[in-house]
Structures are given as structure tokens and as C-alpha cells.
Design a protein around this motif. Structure first.
Motif, PDB file in Angstrom:
ATOM      1  N   HIS A 154      18.688   8.725  -4.125  1.00 16.13           N
ATOM      2  CA  HIS A 154      19.316   9.988  -2.934  1.00 16.13           C
ATOM      3  C   HIS A 154      19.127   9.632  -1.762  1.00 16.13           C
ATOM      4  O   HIS A 154      18.101   9.135  -1.226  1.00 16.13           O
ATOM      5  N   LEU A 155      19.525   9.625  -0.451  1.00 18.07           N
ATOM      6  CA  LEU A 155      19.516  10.286   0.575  1.00 18.07           C
ATOM      7  C   LEU A 155      19.363  11.300   1.465  1.00 18.07           C
ATOM      8  O   LEU A 155      18.933  11.943   1.441  1.00 18.07           O
ATOM      9  N   LEU A 156      18.307  11.083   2.651  1.00 16.94           N
ATOM     10  CA  LEU A 156      17.905  11.479   3.695  1.00 16.94           C
ATOM     11  C   LEU A 156      18.636  12.028   4.994  1.00 16.94           C
ATOM     12  O   LEU A 156      17.657  10.436   5.605  1.00 16.94           O
ATOM     13  N   GLY A 157      18.847  12.199   5.061  1.00 13.11           N
ATOM     14  CA  GLY A 157      19.111  12.285   6.727  1.00 13.11           C
ATOM     15  C   GLY A 157      20.901  12.052   7.066  1.00 13.11           C
ATOM     16  O   GLY A 157      21.339  11.847   8.199  1.00 13.11           O
ATOM     17  N   THR A 158      21.339  11.218   6.464  1.00 16.81           N
ATOM     18  CA  THR A 158      22.470  10.974   6.248  1.00 16.81           C
ATOM     19  C   THR A 158      23.434  11.292   4.822  1.00 16.81           C
ATOM     20  O   THR A 158      22.563  12.000   3.793  1.00 16.81           O
ATOM     21  N   SER A 159      24.810  10.272   4.803  1.00 13.53           N
ATOM     22  CA  SER A 159      25.300  11.112   3.704  1.00 13.53           C
ATOM     23  C   SER A 159      25.626   9.092   3.343  1.00 13.53           C
ATOM     24  O   SER A 159      26.130   8.903   3.948  1.00 13.53           O
ATOM     25  N   PRO A 160      25.670   8.781   1.364  1.00 15.03           N
ATOM     26  CA  PRO A 160      26.149   7.439   0.658  1.00 15.03           C
ATOM     27  C   PRO A 160      27.981   7.444   1.841  1.00 15.03           C
ATOM     28  O   PRO A 160      27.789   6.470   2.145  1.00 15.03           O
ATOM     29  N   GLU A 161      28.306   8.408   2.161  1.00 12.69           N
ATOM     30  CA  GLU A 161      29.850   7.899   2.580  1.00 12.69           C
ATOM     31  C   GLU A 161      29.570   8.155   3.977  1.00 12.69           C
ATOM     32  O   GLU A 161      30.631   6.331   3.804  1.00 12.69           O
ATOM     33  N   ARG A 162      28.967   8.445   4.558  1.00 19.62           N
ATOM     34  CA  ARG A 162      28.859   7.647   6.220  1.00 19.62           C
ATOM     35  C   ARG A 162      27.953   6.234   6.466  1.00 19.62           C
ATOM     36  O   ARG A 162      28.334   5.733   7.237  1.00 19.62           O
ATOM     37  N   VAL A 163      27.359   6.356   5.653  1.00 18.49           N
ATOM     38  CA  VAL A 163      26.499   4.771   5.306  1.00 18.49           C
ATOM     39  C   VAL A 163      27.578   3.304   5.048  1.00 18.49           C
ATOM     40  O   VAL A 163      27.446   2.940   5.294  1.00 18.49           O
ATOM     41  N   VAL A 164      28.428   4.706   3.689  1.00 13.46           N
ATOM     42  CA  VAL A 164      29.727   2.979   3.479  1.00 13.46           C
ATOM     43  C   VAL A 164      30.740   3.345   4.896  1.00 13.46           C
ATOM     44  O   VAL A 164      31.044   1.875   5.382  1.00 13.46           O
ATOM     45  N   GLN A 165      30.626   4.429   5.551  1.00 16.26           N
ATOM     46  CA  GLN A 165      31.776   4.164   6.324  1.00 16.26           C
ATOM     47  C   GLN A 165      31.101   3.353   7.774  1.00 16.26           C
ATOM     48  O   GLN A 165      31.457   2.795   8.892  1.00 16.26           O
ATOM     49  N   HIS A 166      29.973   3.330   8.003  1.00 19.05           N
ATOM     50  CA  HIS A 166      29.041   2.771   9.217  1.00 19.05           C
ATOM     51  C   HIS A 166      29.650   1.370   8.389  1.00 19.05           C
ATOM     52  O   HIS A 166      29.331   0.433   9.772  1.00 19.05           O
ATOM     53  N   LEU A 167      29.289   1.181   7.457  1.00 15.96           N
ATOM     54  CA  LEU A 167      29.107  -0.797   6.998  1.00 15.96           C
ATOM     55  C   LEU A 167      29.895  -1.016   6.863  1.00 15.96           C
ATOM     56  O   LEU A 167      30.076  -2.250   7.866  1.00 15.96           O
ATOM     57  N   CYS A 168      31.571  -0.579   6.743  1.00 17.64           N
ATOM     58  CA  CYS A 168      32.294  -1.600   6.511  1.00 17.64           C
ATOM     59  C   CYS A 168      33.630  -0.877   7.555  1.00 17.64           C
ATOM     60  O   CYS A 168      34.598  -0.960   8.136  1.00 17.64           O
ATOM     61  N   GLN A 169      33.227  -0.028   8.572  1.00 17.02           N
ATOM     62  CA  GLN A 169      33.608   0.761   9.747  1.00 17.02           C
ATOM     63  C   GLN A 169      35.285   0.985   8.980  1.00 17.02           C
ATOM     64  O   GLN A 169      35.879   1.100  10.080  1.00 17.02           O
ATOM     65  N   ARG A 170      35.325   1.952   8.121  1.00 17.42           N
ATOM     66  CA  ARG A 170      36.415   2.903   7.494  1.00 17.42           C
ATOM     67  C   ARG A 170      35.972   3.084   6.713  1.00 17.42           C
ATOM     68  O   ARG A 170      34.796   3.599   6.155  1.00 17.42           O
ATOM     69  N   ARG A 171      37.037   4.078   6.349  1.00 19.81           N
ATOM     70  CA  ARG A 171      36.784   5.507   4.880  1.00 19.81           C
ATOM     71  C   ARG A 171      36.870   4.589   3.876  1.00 19.81           C
ATOM     72  O   ARG A 171      37.443   4.323   3.840  1.00 19.81           O
ATOM     73  N   VAL A 172      35.664   4.475   2.941  1.00 20.56           N
ATOM     74  CA  VAL A 172      35.730   3.968   1.484  1.00 20.56           C
ATOM     75  C   VAL A 172      36.139   5.012   0.162  1.00 20.56           C
ATOM     76  O   VAL A 172      34.990   5.827   0.214  1.00 20.56           O
ATOM     77  N   GLU A 173      36.715   5.487  -0.326  1.00 20.99           N
ATOM     78  CA  GLU A 173      36.969   5.794  -1.702  1.00 20.99           C
ATOM     79  C   GLU A 173      35.468   5.687  -2.292  1.00 20.99           C
ATOM     80  O   GLU A 173      35.082   4.394  -2.830  1.00 20.99           O
ATOM     81  N   PRO A 174      34.897   5.944  -3.006  1.00 21.10           N
ATOM     82  CA  PRO A 174      34.212   5.736  -3.941  1.00 21.10           C
ATOM     83  C   PRO A 174      35.047   6.019  -5.075  1.00 21.10           C
ATOM     84  O   PRO A 174      35.520   6.013  -5.587  1.00 21.10           O
ATOM     85  N   PRO A 175      33.859   4.902  -6.705  1.00 26.40           N
ATOM     86  CA  PRO A 175      34.549   4.338  -7.076  1.00 26.40           C
ATOM     87  C   PRO A 175      34.383   5.154  -8.315  1.00 26.40           C
ATOM     88  O   PRO A 175      33.592   6.063  -8.051  1.00 26.40           O
ATOM     89  N   GLU A 176      35.561   5.130  -8.707  1.00 28.62           N
ATOM     90  CA  GLU A 176      35.167   5.984 -10.440  1.00 28.62           C
ATOM     91  C   GLU A 176      33.863   5.924 -10.874  1.00 28.62           C
ATOM     92  O   GLU A 176      33.717   4.445 -11.648  1.00 28.62           O
ATOM     93  N   LEU A 177      32.867   6.820 -11.237  1.00 28.48           N
ATOM     94  CA  LEU A 177      31.726   6.181 -12.127  1.00 28.48           C
ATOM     95  C   LEU A 177      31.592   6.344 -13.029  1.00 28.48           C
ATOM     96  O   LEU A 177      32.496   6.931 -14.247  1.00 28.48           O
ATOM     97  N   PRO A 178      31.248   5.484 -13.970  1.00 27.63           N
ATOM     98  CA  PRO A 178      30.991   5.109 -15.640  1.00 27.63           C
ATOM     99  C   PRO A 178      30.692   6.635 -16.279  1.00 27.63           C
ATOM    100  O   PRO A 178      30.302   6.857 -16.051  1.00 27.63           O
ATOM    101  N   ALA A 179      31.265   6.657 -17.987  1.00 36.26           N
ATOM    102  CA  ALA A 179      31.478   7.918 -18.466  1.00 36.26           C
ATOM    103  C   ALA A 179      29.864   7.760 -18.426  1.00 36.26           C
ATOM    104  O   ALA A 179      29.257   9.089 -18.080  1.00 36.26           O
ATOM    105  N   ASP A 180      29.431   7.326 -19.180  1.00 38.14           N
ATOM    106  CA  ASP A 180      28.203   7.481 -19.540  1.00 38.14           C
ATOM    107  C   ASP A 180      26.964   7.928 -18.511  1.00 38.14           C
ATOM    108  O   ASP A 180      26.125   8.639 -18.979  1.00 38.14           O
ATOM    109  N   LEU A 181      27.503   7.104 -17.396  1.00 38.44           N
ATOM    110  CA  LEU A 181      26.244   7.703 -15.725  1.00 38.44           C
ATOM    111  C   LEU A 181      26.696   9.311 -15.396  1.00 38.44           C
ATOM    112  O   LEU A 181      25.917   9.810 -15.628  1.00 38.44           O
ATOM    113  N   GLN A 182      28.013   9.447 -15.815  1.00 38.92           N
ATOM    114  CA  GLN A 182      28.530  10.501 -15.474  1.00 38.92           C
ATOM    115  C   GLN A 182      27.499  12.418 -16.432  1.00 38.92           C
ATOM    116  O   GLN A 182      26.708  12.684 -15.828  1.00 38.92           O
TER     117      GLN A 182
END
Length: 208
Positions: A154-182
């Protein structure tokens, strides 16, 4: 002089008795090794490997690696993974941090004394609040997956989307999560709702 040596010995024994010294040593070492001695991993979804070996201190009464050690070794592997792919650095720059919110483990075969293994960690995906990671304990004797662990970071103070965008310098769509993980995520949500109802807490109280 003898009194000083006795005092130092007593202090050392007290430190080892009251603190998990090896954990406090190994965790920063894992971070420093990943940051200074290993190459940066640009692919956030790439699998990373962390070596290990079953030591006498890892054993339970049946001479298997005890259950707590799996979570401990996965901790070291996960922090190394997040360091090498830049997530921990991005969190520091965004003035945010992460906490482990949930974990589960499936044990398939015991790891025995002195058996070499790898913890193979990968990022499975993310949602609006957390990263989801997997750690596989693979025996190097025959390649068998001895245990499979899943984590909600879990992230506090930001979101995973913002972290990924900060790293990749662009917006990245999250991959589909496996069925068992869902299914596991749904279980965690149902469990949280039940516990909040039992405690008389609302969603607003939890988010705060």
C-alpha cells in the motif's frame, strides 16, 4: 579492563536478545547491494532473483525452513526489487512511503538445511492504492517452486499510477491482474468491510 569486557559482552548479549540484529543488518545491506552493486532494472514487470540458503537458524523442529523465514526472506527480496526498479527512489522524491497491507503464502514443498534457493520477485500490477507483488521460492537443486507468496504494498502520500508515471515519464496502463489475485483482493476487501463493521468504523475513518 576485565570489568569493561564483561560489560561490553553483556551489552552485546542484551542487544541480540532484545533486537532482531541480523534483520536490521541484512535489510539495509540488501538495499545498498541493489542500489550500488547491481544494475538498474528499467522494466517494472521484470522478474528479479534474490539468492538464499537455508541456515541452521532458519529451521523449525522438523528441520524444515520455518514459516516465518519465508516472509523474512521475501522482505529482503522485495526491498531489493523495489530499489532496483526505482520505486523506492521515486517514493522518496515524491515524499511518500509504502507499507505492507496484506500477504498470503502457499507452501508446496519444504526447504531443508543448506538447500540453496532463489526468491524470484515480480510486480504483477497495481490499482489506485497499491502495488501487487509475487515472490516464488525456487529450489536450485531441481527448480521446483517450493512456496508462492503474494503481497499488497500500500502507498501513502501518492498513488501507484503517479509513481509509475514518475519513473516512465508517461502514463502507463496497469496490466490485467491474474484471476487468482483478483479473488484474493476481493477476499481482503470483504474481510476489511467485516472488521470495520465489527469495530463500528467507517471507510472515512479507515482512510484517515
Amino acid at each position: 579492563m576485565l570489568g569493561l569486557l564483561v560489560a561490553l559482552l553483556a551489552l552485546g548479549l542484551a542487544v541480540f536478545a532484545l533486537l532482531d540484529v541480523w534483520y536490521l543488518v541484512r535489510l539495509p545491506c540488501a538495499v545498498l547491494r541493489a542500489r550500488l552493486l547491481q544494475p538498474r532494472v528499467r522494466d517494472l514487470l521484470a522478474e528479479q532473483r534474490f539468492p538464499g540458503r537455508v541456515l541452521p537458524s532458519d529451521l523449525d523442529l522438523l528441520l524444515h525452513m520455518n514459516n516465518a523465514r519465508y516472509l523474512r526472506e521475501a522482505d529482503f527480496a522485495r526491498v531489493a526489487h523495489l530499489t532496483r526498479c526505482g520505486v523506492l527512489g521515486a517514493l522518496r522524491e515524491l515524499r511518500a512511503h509504502t507499507v505492507l497491507a496484506a500477504s498470503c503464502a502457499r507452501h508446496r514443498r519444504s526447504l531443508r538445511l543448506l538447500e540453496p534457493f532463489e526468491v524470484r520477485t515480480r510486480l504483477l500490477g497495481w490499482d489506485d492504492r497499491a502495488f501487487y507483488l509475487e515472490a516464488r521460492f525456487v529450489s536450485l537443486r531441481d527448480g521446483f517452486v517450493c512456496a508462492l507468496l503474494r503481497f499488497r504494498q500500500h502507498l501513502l502520500g501518492t498513488s501507484p499510477e503517479r509513481v509509475v508515471q514518475h519513473l516512465c515519464q508517461r502514463r502507463v496502463e496497469p496490466p490485467e491482474l491474474p484471476a487468482d489475485l483478483q479473488h484474493w483482493i476481493s477476499y481482503n476487501e470483504a474481510s476489511s468491510q467485516l472488521l470495520r463493521m465489527e469495530s463500528g468504523l467507517s471507510d472515512v475513518t479507515k482512510d484517515q
